[in-house]
Design a protein around this motif. Structure first.
Motif, PDB file in Angstrom:
ATOM      1  N   THR A  94       0.853  -1.189   0.000  1.00  0.00           N
ATOM      2  CA  THR A  94       0.000   0.000   0.000  1.00  0.00           C
ATOM      3  C   THR A  94       0.890   1.240   0.000  1.00  0.00           C
ATOM      4  O   THR A  94       1.761   1.380   0.861  1.00  0.00           O
ATOM      5  N   VAL A  95       0.685   2.101  -0.980  1.00  0.00           N
ATOM      6  CA  VAL A  95       1.523   3.297  -1.098  1.00  0.00           C
ATOM      7  C   VAL A  95       0.650   4.537  -1.086  1.00  0.00           C
ATOM      8  O   VAL A  95      -0.533   4.497  -1.446  1.00  0.00           O
ATOM      9  N   LYS A  96       1.255   5.623  -0.649  1.00  0.00           N
ATOM     10  CA  LYS A  96       0.614   6.931  -0.740  1.00  0.00           C
ATOM     11  C   LYS A  96       1.472   7.783  -1.667  1.00  0.00           C
ATOM     12  O   LYS A  96       2.617   8.099  -1.352  1.00  0.00           O
ATOM     13  N   GLU A  97       0.929   8.096  -2.817  1.00  0.00           N
ATOM     14  CA  GLU A  97       1.712   8.798  -3.825  1.00  0.00           C
ATOM     15  C   GLU A  97       1.931  10.260  -3.448  1.00  0.00           C
ATOM     16  O   GLU A  97       1.056  10.909  -2.869  1.00  0.00           O
ATOM     17  N   LYS A  98       3.132  10.725  -3.796  1.00  0.00           N
ATOM     18  CA  LYS A  98       3.385  12.156  -3.691  1.00  0.00           C
ATOM     19  C   LYS A  98       2.613  12.860  -4.799  1.00  0.00           C
ATOM     20  O   LYS A  98       2.342  12.267  -5.849  1.00  0.00           O
ATOM     21  N   PRO A  99       2.269  14.123  -4.594  1.00  0.00           N
ATOM     22  CA  PRO A  99       1.625  14.862  -5.687  1.00  0.00           C
ATOM     23  C   PRO A  99       2.561  14.929  -6.892  1.00  0.00           C
ATOM     24  O   PRO A  99       3.784  15.020  -6.740  1.00  0.00           O
ATOM     25  N   MET A 100       2.008  14.871  -8.071  1.00  0.00           N
ATOM     26  CA  MET A 100       2.808  14.968  -9.287  1.00  0.00           C
ATOM     27  C   MET A 100       2.927  16.434  -9.701  1.00  0.00           C
ATOM     28  O   MET A 100       2.003  17.229  -9.507  1.00  0.00           O
ATOM     29  N   ILE A 101       4.074  16.769 -10.264  1.00  0.00           N
ATOM     30  CA  ILE A 101       4.287  18.143 -10.730  1.00  0.00           C
ATOM     31  C   ILE A 101       3.533  18.322 -12.041  1.00  0.00           C
ATOM     32  O   ILE A 101       3.842  17.676 -13.044  1.00  0.00           O
ATOM     33  N   ASP A 102       2.553  19.193 -12.011  1.00  0.00           N
ATOM     34  CA  ASP A 102       1.725  19.427 -13.193  1.00  0.00           C
ATOM     35  C   ASP A 102       2.285  20.556 -14.059  1.00  0.00           C
ATOM     36  O   ASP A 102       2.103  20.560 -15.272  1.00  0.00           O
ATOM     37  N   ASP A 103       3.004  21.497 -13.421  1.00  0.00           N
ATOM     38  CA  ASP A 103       3.546  22.624 -14.183  1.00  0.00           C
ATOM     39  C   ASP A 103       4.669  23.271 -13.377  1.00  0.00           C
ATOM     40  O   ASP A 103       4.669  23.229 -12.137  1.00  0.00           O
ATOM     41  N   ILE A 104       5.655  23.833 -14.090  1.00  0.00           N
ATOM     42  CA  ILE A 104       6.766  24.555 -13.459  1.00  0.00           C
ATOM     43  C   ILE A 104       6.882  25.905 -14.147  1.00  0.00           C
ATOM     44  O   ILE A 104       6.995  25.978 -15.377  1.00  0.00           O
ATOM     45  N   GLU A 118      16.058  24.329 -16.012  1.00  0.00           N
ATOM     46  CA  GLU A 118      15.471  22.985 -15.922  1.00  0.00           C
ATOM     47  C   GLU A 118      16.560  21.932 -15.796  1.00  0.00           C
ATOM     48  O   GLU A 118      16.415  20.951 -15.056  1.00  0.00           O
ATOM     49  N   GLU A 119      17.659  22.153 -16.508  1.00  0.00           N
ATOM     50  CA  GLU A 119      18.775  21.206 -16.419  1.00  0.00           C
ATOM     51  C   GLU A 119      19.396  21.226 -15.029  1.00  0.00           C
ATOM     52  O   GLU A 119      19.795  20.187 -14.493  1.00  0.00           O
ATOM     53  N   GLU A 120      19.473  22.410 -14.421  1.00  0.00           N
ATOM     54  CA  GLU A 120      20.054  22.525 -13.090  1.00  0.00           C
ATOM     55  C   GLU A 120      19.158  21.893 -12.026  1.00  0.00           C
ATOM     56  O   GLU A 120      19.633  21.176 -11.152  1.00  0.00           O
ATOM     57  N   THR A 121      17.851  22.176 -12.092  1.00  0.00           N
ATOM     58  CA  THR A 121      16.939  21.691 -11.052  1.00  0.00           C
ATOM     59  C   THR A 121      16.657  20.204 -11.181  1.00  0.00           C
ATOM     60  O   THR A 121      16.457  19.511 -10.183  1.00  0.00           O
ATOM     61  N   GLY A 122      16.639  19.711 -12.416  1.00  0.00           N
ATOM     62  CA  GLY A 122      16.293  18.309 -12.624  1.00  0.00           C
ATOM     63  C   GLY A 122      14.803  18.051 -12.569  1.00  0.00           C
ATOM     64  O   GLY A 122      14.357  16.909 -12.702  1.00  0.00           O
ATOM     65  N   PHE A 123      13.990  19.114 -12.367  1.00  0.00           N
ATOM     66  CA  PHE A 123      12.536  18.963 -12.304  1.00  0.00           C
ATOM     67  C   PHE A 123      11.948  18.919 -13.706  1.00  0.00           C
ATOM     68  O   PHE A 123      12.335  19.699 -14.581  1.00  0.00           O
ATOM     69  N   ARG A 124      10.990  18.028 -13.892  1.00  0.00           N
ATOM     70  CA  ARG A 124      10.253  17.961 -15.144  1.00  0.00           C
ATOM     71  C   ARG A 124       8.771  17.776 -14.832  1.00  0.00           C
ATOM     72  O   ARG A 124       8.407  17.246 -13.780  1.00  0.00           O
ATOM     73  N   LYS A 125       7.944  18.203 -15.732  1.00  0.00           N
ATOM     74  CA  LYS A 125       6.507  17.984 -15.591  1.00  0.00           C
ATOM     75  C   LYS A 125       6.239  16.484 -15.544  1.00  0.00           C
ATOM     76  O   LYS A 125       6.753  15.723 -16.357  1.00  0.00           O
ATOM     77  N   GLY A 126       5.451  16.051 -14.550  1.00  0.00           N
ATOM     78  CA  GLY A 126       5.162  14.631 -14.381  1.00  0.00           C
ATOM     79  C   GLY A 126       6.018  13.966 -13.329  1.00  0.00           C
ATOM     80  O   GLY A 126       5.765  12.819 -12.953  1.00  0.00           O
ATOM     81  N   ASP A 127       7.048  14.681 -12.808  1.00  0.00           N
ATOM     82  CA  ASP A 127       7.868  14.135 -11.729  1.00  0.00           C
ATOM     83  C   ASP A 127       7.113  14.236 -10.407  1.00  0.00           C
ATOM     84  O   ASP A 127       6.246  15.105 -10.235  1.00  0.00           O
ATOM     85  N   PRO A 128       7.437  13.380  -9.430  1.00  0.00           N
ATOM     86  CA  PRO A 128       6.817  13.504  -8.104  1.00  0.00           C
ATOM     87  C   PRO A 128       7.368  14.727  -7.374  1.00  0.00           C
ATOM     88  O   PRO A 128       8.558  15.045  -7.478  1.00  0.00           O
ATOM     89  N   ALA A 153      21.328  37.584  -6.793  1.00  0.00           N
ATOM     90  CA  ALA A 153      20.028  37.053  -7.221  1.00  0.00           C
ATOM     91  C   ALA A 153      19.255  36.522  -6.008  1.00  0.00           C
ATOM     92  O   ALA A 153      19.833  35.955  -5.083  1.00  0.00           O
ATOM     93  N   ILE A 154      17.940  36.750  -6.020  1.00  0.00           N
ATOM     94  CA  ILE A 154      17.060  36.292  -4.937  1.00  0.00           C
ATOM     95  C   ILE A 154      16.013  35.357  -5.537  1.00  0.00           C
ATOM     96  O   ILE A 154      15.394  35.674  -6.555  1.00  0.00           O
ATOM     97  N   ILE A 155      15.812  34.210  -4.883  1.00  0.00           N
ATOM     98  CA  ILE A 155      14.874  33.212  -5.406  1.00  0.00           C
ATOM     99  C   ILE A 155      13.978  32.722  -4.279  1.00  0.00           C
ATOM    100  O   ILE A 155      14.462  32.351  -3.205  1.00  0.00           O
ATOM    101  N   ASP A 156      12.667  32.758  -4.504  1.00  0.00           N
ATOM    102  CA  ASP A 156      11.748  32.064  -3.607  1.00  0.00           C
ATOM    103  C   ASP A 156      10.781  31.244  -4.465  1.00  0.00           C
ATOM    104  O   ASP A 156      10.846  31.281  -5.692  1.00  0.00           O
ATOM    105  N   TYR A 157       9.901  30.511  -3.817  1.00  0.00           N
ATOM    106  CA  TYR A 157       9.034  29.621  -4.580  1.00  0.00           C
ATOM    107  C   TYR A 157       7.644  29.561  -3.948  1.00  0.00           C
ATOM    108  O   TYR A 157       7.447  29.870  -2.770  1.00  0.00           O
ATOM    109  N   GLU A 158       6.677  29.175  -4.772  1.00  0.00           N
ATOM    110  CA  GLU A 158       5.305  28.950  -4.318  1.00  0.00           C
ATOM    111  C   GLU A 158       4.876  27.553  -4.758  1.00  0.00           C
ATOM    112  O   GLU A 158       5.271  27.086  -5.832  1.00  0.00           O
ATOM    113  N   ILE A 159       4.053  26.924  -3.928  1.00  0.00           N
ATOM    114  CA  ILE A 159       3.496  25.614  -4.267  1.00  0.00           C
ATOM    115  C   ILE A 159       1.976  25.744  -4.288  1.00  0.00           C
ATOM    116  O   ILE A 159       1.361  26.113  -3.288  1.00  0.00           O
ATOM    117  N   LYS A 160       1.372  25.466  -5.422  1.00  0.00           N
ATOM    118  CA  LYS A 160      -0.082  25.528  -5.540  1.00  0.00           C
ATOM    119  C   LYS A 160      -0.616  24.129  -5.816  1.00  0.00           C
ATOM    120  O   LYS A 160      -0.284  23.517  -6.834  1.00  0.00           O
TER     121      LYS A 160
END
Length: 753
Positions: A94-104, A118-128, A153-160
């Motif tokens: 029994t697993v509980k899936e992480k939310p999938m990344i729908d958009d970046i 994208e190459e630096e972060t390694g994140f892609r659409k469809g990744d957990p 440079a200043i970087i922050d992020y939001e998760i929706k």
């Protein structure tokens, strides 16, 4: 009574057997059920598990499978349970899936592309989605901006999250700030060194033409160490970078770097002592003679370390490869002197057990092994090993050649040598354009393989085409003929040159050559050439000299060439060694043909490593030719031409050769030429050079006038492409009246020598 006892015993055995069979069957896995997956394939989970249907259940495997499933990175929770079934065990995952990344989304980016981020972060659409990975991604983006010069440079992020909670949208909000560069580097505390000297030792530099001036903190720390090492090499034994300060201008654009250096006092060498156990290997006078640092010398720490390496190398040449050599220093702060003690702890003599090659997926083992100067069973000799590594690298098949030593079981005095190689691409299909000052713009189509079938053979087919040149060539080279160190080669060619004013020159021919080893660095070459030369489309204004050789003539010649080559690399990055070539070509006579002449050429080049990749390269060349028999005058196309891209830069092609009455270069019977180049790295893959050229050809040896040889100076760039091709761009300025006014730019491929 006995019968009853026997019956009871049989019943007990049967019950025990039935119970054991039931227990065994309950321990078998009849099915694996996966629950809780919406976005992840169930077969992916099952494929990483050690527990399999129809297999036996083991707690160790279940624990390992829990870790494997969790390591997939798709789940925030994993449970493994077992349920007893009449047929065996049922495993429930029994697993509980992480939310999938729908958009970046990357907001605010201007100077760094989305693809780079994208190459630096390694994140892609469809990744957990993973919060820890997200925080690492922010760090990587910041590092990328710092690399590009955006230090603030200043970087922050939001998760929706979506309503269902199974998908998220990641938004990076980026404030790039202004591009920053090092405007000024200043030093404090300098008494014996200039700022320019210390700046030249640093990788970090002020912004300038072709220099970004970016600030890299890791590089800066390395530079501090380099400054300290350099100061110590000048005798300032306790020198160090005590502190540094980084400030910005008001616009947050310019960076000011101030480095505080504590020089201390300069020290001299007071004495060098040696301690060792076995004076039969080396006497103290031999060790002292090899030690560069002498009493009274400024104590150069780099020289001191090199001298220790030199002593280690001396012992390894005689097989004592594990000899320990260390140096203790005893500074006297009052006298400003340093006494050194060199401690030598000799090992036993070691022998070579086996030699293996690893990493050669294409190249055959014997192609590498036959280049080695060391053999199995021999005593270790570091000089032979070094030469062997140079030979293998100079094959041109490998990017890296790394030696390693392995102990041998039950043979304490033997070591196994492992040569680990990293193969490079040896086959090439090239379609491109080339521009040279002599032939103008030409197209090139070539197919070549420098390691044919992994056997070290070279084969190539090329076609060069343009308005003033057409050339075809097919060649084959075998470095080890029939398994012997005799090399051989054959080539066929068809060349047309139409760049001359008064005529066209077409040549069809081929050659067959053999190379015989004389010593490790010396080879004797014999080359037979047959060539048909056609001088045609001769203009009505051409001189009698050109008209006299118009039509078809045959050249049948034999060339003997003696070559001694000690260069550490035969490619573009030569740093030390020399090459001497002396050849004599005999044409006609007993070899038939319609053209009779002899030609003698002596060519030498020497290379000195001044510091690191800073190399001084010297070349001298001279030649003489004379005719005999039915052709006492050598045809002009077999004479020597000087001036231009590959001889004396700053002059037109063939401009420093004898000319006829119409101004057409017709070559000389005697030639002398010299080149001096100072080669230095700019930034990979670009190198620079400063050069001095001199030379000319004359009709007769007696015309030679050393005081009036044309000369030139200039600057050049060398651009490496793929590690195998070099583009050469030179600007030369000549001092003779024959020089091109305002100087001349030359283009070609490869080094001039």
């Amino acid at each position: 009574m006995k019968e009853t006892a026997v019956i009871c015993m049989l019943m007990f055995i049967l019950c025990s057997f039935s119970f054991g069979e039931s227990a065994a069957s309950n321990n078998n896995i009849v099915r694996i059920i996966v629950k809780g997956t919406d976005n992840t394939r169930k077969d992916l989970i099952i494929s990483v598990m050690s527990l399999k249907e129809k297999g036996e259940y083991l707690e160790q495997k279940a624990t390992a499978d829990f870790k494997k499933i969790f390591a997939l990175g798709y789940f925030s929770d994993v449970e493994l349970a077992k349920d007893i079934d009449p047929e065996g065990l049922e495993i429930i995952v029994t697993v509980k899936e992480k939310p999938m990344i729908d958009d970046i989304v990357y907001n605010g980016i201007k100077e760094v592309g989305k693809g780079d981020l994208e190459e630096e972060t390694g994140f892609r659409k469809g990744d957990p989605y993973d919060l820890a990975m997200l925080k690492k991604a922010v760090e990587k983006i910041l590092a990328k901006y710092k690399e590009k010069g955006y230090l603030l440079a200043i970087i922050d992020y939001e998760i929706k999250e979506e309503e269902k909670g199974d998908k998220v949208k990641i938004i990076f909000n980026i404030n790039e700030g202004r591009h920053m560069y090092i405007s000024k580097i200043k030093f404090a505390g300098l008494k014996n060194f200039t700022e320019s000297t210390l700046k030249s030792k640093m990788e970090t530099s002020e912004a300038a033409f072709l220099v970004s001036g970016n600030l890299d903190y890791e590089m800066l720390e390395r530079d501090f160490q380099k400054i300290a090492v350099y100061c110590k090499s000048e005798g300032f034994f306790f020198a160090n970078v005590s502190s540094h300060k980084i400030t910005f201008d008001e616009a947050k654009e310019k960076i000011y770097l101030e480095i505080a250096v504590e020089e201390g006092d300069q020290y001299r060498c007071s004495d060098v002592k040696f301690t060792y156990n076995n004076d039969k290997i080396y006497k103290e006078e031999e060790l002292r003679a090899a030690f560069t640092l002498k009493k009274g010398d400024v104590f150069n720490y780099e020289t001191f370390q090199r001298d220790l390496d030199k002593i280690r190398y001396m012992y390894s040449e005689k097989g004592y490869i594990e000899t320990e050599v260390s140096g203790d220093t005893y500074p006297d702060k009052e006298k400003k002197t340093i006494e050194t003690t060199i401690k030598i702890k000799e090992s036993g003599v070691f022998f070579i057990d086996k030699i293996r090659v690893e990493g050669n997926y294409k190249t055959k083992d014997y192609v590498v092994l036959r280049e080695l100067k060391i053999k199995e069973g021999e005593m270790f000799d570091s000089a032979k090993i070094r030469k062997s590594l140079e030979n293998v690298y100079n094959l041109g098949f490998f990017e890296e050649v790394t030696p390693g030593l392995l102990s041998v079981l039950d043979k304490p005095d033997r070591r196994e040598i492992v040569l680990t190689v990293k193969e490079r691409q040896t086959g090439q299909l090239q379609l491109g354009a080339n521009y040279s000052s002599s032939d103008g713009l030409t197209g090139t189509l070539s197919v070549s393989e420098n390691n044919f079938l992994g056997q070290g053979q070279r084969i190539s087919l090329s076609w060069e085409f343009g308005a003033s040149k057409q050339a075809y060539e097919l060649s084959f080279y075998e470095p080890w003929l029939f398994g012997s160190p005799v090399s051989s080669g054959v080539s066929l060619y068809n060349t047309l040159k139409a760049s001359y004013t008064d005529y066209k020159d077409k040549r069809i021919g081929g050659n067959l050559k053999f190379g015989f080893p004389v010593s490790d660095d010396t080879r004797l070459w014999l080359t037979y050439k047959y060539e048909q030369v056609n001088i045609y489309d001769v203009s009505s204004t051409a001189t009698d000299l050109i008209r006299s050789v118009s039509g078809i003539s045959d050249i049948s010649s034999l060339t003997t060439q003696w070559v001694q080559d000690t260069r550490d690399s035969i490619f573009f990055n030569t740093k030390k060694g020399y090459r001497i070539s002396a050849s004599m070509e005999f044409a006609g006579g007993l070899l038939f043909g319609t053209t009779n002449f002899t030609k003698y050429i002596l060519d030498t080049s020497t290379y000195y490593s001044i510091s690191g990749d800073l190399v001084l390269a010297l070349r001298g060349s001279t030649g003489y030719t004379t005719g005999f028999g039915s052709t006492p005058n050598v045809p002009f196309y077999e004479k020597f031409f000087v001036g231009g891209t590959d001889t004396v830069r700053g002059y037109g092609e063939r401009a420093l050769s004898p000319q006829d009455s119409t101004g057409t270069a017709v070559g000389g019977n005697f030639m002398a030429m010299g080149n001096v180049e100072l080669r230095f790295p700019i930034f990979s893959p670009i190198f620079g050079t400063m050069f001095f050229d001199a030379g000319k050809s004359w009709n007769h040896v007696t015309d030679f006038d050393a005081a009036n040889i044309p000369t030139s100076v200039g600057l050049g760039l060398r651009i490496m492409l793929g590690g195998a091709i070099m583009i050469r761009i030179d600007y030369g300025y000549g001092f003779d009246p024959l020089a091109t006014k305002g100087g001349q730019i030359h283009f070609n491929m490869g080094n001039i020598f």
